[in-house]
Scaffold this active site. Structure first.
Site, PDB file in Angstrom:
ATOM      1  N   CYS A 113       0.803  -1.225   0.000  1.00  0.00           N
ATOM      2  CA  CYS A 113       0.000   0.000   0.000  1.00  0.00           C
ATOM      3  C   CYS A 113       0.836   1.276   0.000  1.00  0.00           C
ATOM      4  O   CYS A 113       0.299   2.358  -0.166  1.00  0.00           O
ATOM      5  CB  CYS A 113      -0.892   0.017   1.237  1.00  0.00           C
ATOM      6  SG  CYS A 113       0.100   0.029   2.730  1.00  0.00           S
ATOM      7  N   ASP A 146       2.328   2.510   2.570  1.00  0.00           N
ATOM      8  CA  ASP A 146       2.402   3.092   3.919  1.00  0.00           C
ATOM      9  C   ASP A 146       3.770   2.794   4.534  1.00  0.00           C
ATOM     10  O   ASP A 146       4.456   1.866   4.128  1.00  0.00           O
ATOM     11  CB  ASP A 146       1.308   2.499   4.820  1.00  0.00           C
ATOM     12  CG  ASP A 146      -0.065   2.995   4.436  1.00  0.00           C
ATOM     13  OD1 ASP A 146      -0.153   3.898   3.600  1.00  0.00           O
ATOM     14  OD2 ASP A 146      -1.048   2.469   4.981  1.00  0.00           O
ATOM     15  N   CYS A 196      -2.134   4.010   7.513  1.00  0.00           N
ATOM     16  CA  CYS A 196      -3.553   3.885   7.815  1.00  0.00           C
ATOM     17  C   CYS A 196      -3.779   3.629   9.317  1.00  0.00           C
ATOM     18  O   CYS A 196      -2.836   3.482  10.092  1.00  0.00           O
ATOM     19  CB  CYS A 196      -4.124   2.729   7.018  1.00  0.00           C
ATOM     20  SG  CYS A 196      -3.463   1.166   7.575  1.00  0.00           S
ATOM     21  N   CYS A 242      -0.612  -4.896   7.360  1.00  0.00           N
ATOM     22  CA  CYS A 242      -0.173  -3.845   8.291  1.00  0.00           C
ATOM     23  C   CYS A 242       0.580  -4.472   9.464  1.00  0.00           C
ATOM     24  O   CYS A 242       1.544  -3.903   9.973  1.00  0.00           O
ATOM     25  CB  CYS A 242      -1.367  -3.048   8.823  1.00  0.00           C
ATOM     26  SG  CYS A 242      -2.502  -2.480   7.560  1.00  0.00           S
TER      27      CYS A 242
HETATM   28 FE1  FES Z   1      -0.940  -0.714   4.330  1.00  0.00          FE
HETATM   29 FE2  FES Z   1      -2.168  -0.224   6.520  1.00  0.00          FE
HETATM   30  S1  FES Z   1      -3.056  -0.309   4.545  1.00  0.00           S
HETATM   31  S2  FES Z   1      -0.040  -0.473   6.299  1.00  0.00           S
END
Ligand code: FES
Length: 219
Positions: free
Chosen positions: A36, A38, A63, A107
């Site tokens: 993602c 992140d 997120c 995550c």
């Molecule tokens: Fe990727 Fe949370 S959606 S770390």
């Protein structure tokens, strides 16, 4: 459709523990999630004699589950010996929160692997481990693929039975991933995540990742 989060997840998201940057840290890592984009940053104080994690803080660029998993992961590793943290599974942060929606399981992988990356840097610095030269084997490929979560089932591709074939032929690596016919929407995402994990391994091989279903090839 709104994702379902446990009360504990919401609590850690709204009141993150150990947030910030640690003054005088002797270990640090910033890791990104290929799934993602992140990121999470950890700063740690590790006692060089006892190898106990005496303090830890995190910053999140991600997120709600990124924040919640990193927050709980800091609590889980505080006071632990680094060798015990190195043995932690990538889903442990999610489990400790009472579970996460399948699409958010990566995550937890990021939260745990980020701390392990900081420990690795620390160990290199104190000469406890060498700068590892990656030897690419079928086993190392399988270990890498255990970091890629199936977005529908929230289980890694290896345990979910998606890895149909791995072949290392000199400089060429072939990975064949099987999905159910109705899972085509996940194919591009899984393909990109596998490729990004391979890049992070600094793998110099020619890589072919094929994603197929029972009814034909997706990618
Ligand atoms: Fe990727 Fe949370 S959606 S770390």
């Amino acid at each position: 459709m709104a994702l379902k989060y446990t009360e504990k997840t919401i609590d850690h998201f709204t009141k993150p523990r150990n947030l910030g940057t640690l003054e005088g840290a002797n270990a640090e890592a910033t890791e990104g999630s290929p799934a993602c984009g992140d990121m999470v940053n950890y700063t740690l104080k590790i006692n060089p004699e006892t190898l106990i994690i005496e303090d830890i803080k995190f910053r999140s660029y991600g997120c709600a589950s990124n924040i919640a998993t990193a927050s709980i992961a800091t609590e889980m590793v505080l006071g632990k010996h680094i060798d015990d943290v190195k043995k932690m599974g990538t889903t442990e942060a999610a489990n400790e929160l009472g579970g996460l929606p399948p699409v958010k399981m990566h995550c937890s992988v990021l939260a745990i692997n980020g701390i392990k990356a900081a420990i690795r840097e620390f160990e290199k610095k104190i000469g406890r481990i060498q700068d590892e030269k990656r030897v690419i084997t079928e086993k190392s490929m399988l270990n890498m693929l255990k970091n890629v979560m199936h977005p529908k089932h929230g289980v890694n591709l290896v345990e979910n039975g998606n890895i149909l074939r791995i072949k290392i032929d000199g400089q060429d690596i072939y990975i064949v991933i099987g999905l159910e016919p109705d899972e085509e929407i996940f194919a591009a995402n899984i393909h990109d995540e596998v490729m990004e994990h391979l890049e992070a391994m600094k793998c110099t091989h020619e890589i072919m990742v094929k994603i197929e279903s029972k009814t034909g090839n997706f990618i």
